[in-house]
Design an enzyme around this catalytic site. Structure first.
Site, PDB file in Angstrom:
ATOM      1  N   LYS A   3      34.817  80.052  14.103  1.00  0.00           N
ATOM      2  CA  LYS A   3      35.468  78.919  13.436  1.00  0.00           C
ATOM      3  C   LYS A   3      36.847  78.680  14.035  1.00  0.00           C
ATOM      4  CE  LYS A   3      32.739  79.629   9.288  1.00  0.00           C
ATOM      5  NZ  LYS A   3      32.566  80.236   7.978  1.00  0.00           N
ATOM      6  N   ASP A  11      33.859  73.771   2.397  1.00  0.00           N
ATOM      7  CA  ASP A  11      32.576  74.485   2.372  1.00  0.00           C
ATOM      8  C   ASP A  11      31.563  73.762   1.470  1.00  0.00           C
ATOM      9  OD1 ASP A  11      31.945  76.766   3.845  1.00  0.00           O
ATOM     10  OD2 ASP A  11      33.243  78.064   2.638  1.00  0.00           O
ATOM     11  N   GLN A  47      35.754  83.111   3.589  1.00  0.00           N
ATOM     12  CA  GLN A  47      34.498  83.606   4.154  1.00  0.00           C
ATOM     13  C   GLN A  47      33.782  84.509   3.152  1.00  0.00           C
ATOM     14  OE1 GLN A  47      33.228  82.571   7.046  1.00  0.00           O
ATOM     15  NE2 GLN A  47      31.413  83.830   6.833  1.00  0.00           N
TER      16      GLN A  47
HETATM   17  N1  GUN Z   1      29.040  83.109   4.699  1.00  0.00           N
HETATM   18  C1  GUN Z   1      27.878  82.748   5.280  1.00  0.00           C
HETATM   19  N2  GUN Z   1      27.858  81.410   5.471  1.00  0.00           N
HETATM   20  C2  GUN Z   1      29.016  80.934   5.004  1.00  0.00           C
HETATM   21  C3  GUN Z   1      29.578  79.621   4.933  1.00  0.00           C
HETATM   22  O1  GUN Z   1      28.985  78.604   5.316  1.00  0.00           O
HETATM   23  N3  GUN Z   1      30.818  79.545   4.379  1.00  0.00           N
HETATM   24  C4  GUN Z   1      31.486  80.631   3.914  1.00  0.00           C
HETATM   25  N4  GUN Z   1      32.696  80.447   3.370  1.00  0.00           N
HETATM   26  N5  GUN Z   1      30.987  81.847   3.968  1.00  0.00           N
HETATM   27  C5  GUN Z   1      29.760  81.992   4.502  1.00  0.00           C
END
Ligand code: GUN
Length: 293
Positions: free
Chosen positions: A53, A120, A97
């Site tokens: 990211k 998200d 995350q």
């Molecule tokens: N963990 C696995 N996929 C995601 C996601 O799309 N966003 C976040 N914040 N955590 C994750």
């Protein structure tokens, strides 16, 4: 005939390129989109996602406000940081995350993020708006799947989409998005309570695996000519790799590709789309502040 491979890596690259162009235009107006990515602890998969990211943010020309916290961070400390980011006008998006360490209540943390900055799309306000078809940040992985289908000109209208997996991050939101008027599919969700999963998957025009277990979907479970989307990302030990592991999806790729008409690989399928759609949402969040002015 073998299925056509859906090149998620390339489609994601095109999406990031579009976001980068629009970001450059927005910067001329004095706004640089900024995403705060919070990682608590050092879960290896999470570290790898967050690094991806951060790399993408730099590539599209956005500001990256990464916050890495130790595993021992308390829920209260994390909630305080989120509160500060909610009130920081230079930050457009906030992403925590997941999964979080066990001593932190994930639901509380998601609820603490301002819906305006919920890139998200996990906050109940975002989920509710998505459900009733109002403008909202769409969750990145399900949105990425829709963009893959659209880019490949795969018809969803009137088709039967069968989703295996009912997570809040993928299965459930994807079911809603595919059932909405824009996609107009008929949707079935299979899960651990489903008896005879194959009897459902064999009916799928579009089969989506989002379970988190290798080889969940085998060739005998797939209707000839179906589109198969593999959302699974599983690490399996592999001594021939420097890292000691390799990534596989939920689908037995080698056998299923002989039955399907389209299939996503792992890696370079759905995964890169998740990050590309996060960039898209962060740009949206920054554009929304322009509208407020
Ligand atoms: N963990 C696995 N996929 C995601 C996601 O799309 N966003 C976040 N914040 N955590 C994750």
């Amino acid at each position: 005939m073998s299925a056509q491979i859906i090149d998620g890596f390339e489609i994601a690259r095109q999406e990031r390129e579009r976001v980068a162009r629009e970001t450059a235009l927005l910067k001329e107006k004095g706004i640089t989109p900024c995403l705060a990515v919070i990682l608590v602890g050092e879960n290896p998969a999470s570290v790898s996602y967050v690094t991806g990211k951060e790399k993408a943010l730099a590539e599209v020309g956005m500001k990256d406000k990464s916050i890495r916290l130790p595993e021992s961070t308390t829920e209260q400390e994390l909630l305080k940081i989120i509160d500060e980011l909610n009130n920081d006008k230079s930050v457009h998006g906030i992403l925590v995350q997941l999964p979080l360490p066990k001593h932190i209540d994930e639901e509380k943390v998601i609820m603490a993020i301002s819906p305006e900055k919920d890139v998200d799309g996990f906050h109940p306000v975002s989920v509710g708006n998505m459900m009733i078809g109002k403008k909202s940040y769409l969750p990145c992985t399900p949105h990425g799947v829709l963009v893959l289908l659209k880019t490949m000109n795969i018809e969803t209208n009137g088709k039967h989409a069968v989703i295996v997996g009912r997570s809040n991050i993928v299965g459930k939101p994807l079911a809603i998005l595919l059932a909405r008027k824009e996609a107009n599919s008929t949707v079935t969700i299979c899960h651990t309570g489903t008896k005879d999963i194959a009897s459902f998957t064999k009916q799928a025009d579009i089969l989506i695996a989002a379970v988190g277990r290798p080889n969940t979907i085998t060739a005998d479970m797939v209707k000839p000519g179906a589109t198969v989307i593999d959302v699974g990302v599983n690490r399996i030990p592999d001594d021939t790799k420097k890292s000691g592991f390799r990534l596989v999806g939920d689908v037995d790729f080698d056998s299923v590709k002989e039955v399907a008409s389209f299939i996503t690989p792992v890696p370079r399928g759905v995964g890169p789309m998740t990050i590309a759609m996060l960039m898209h949402n962060t740009l949206e969040a920054a554009l929304n502040t322009l509208e407020e002015k």
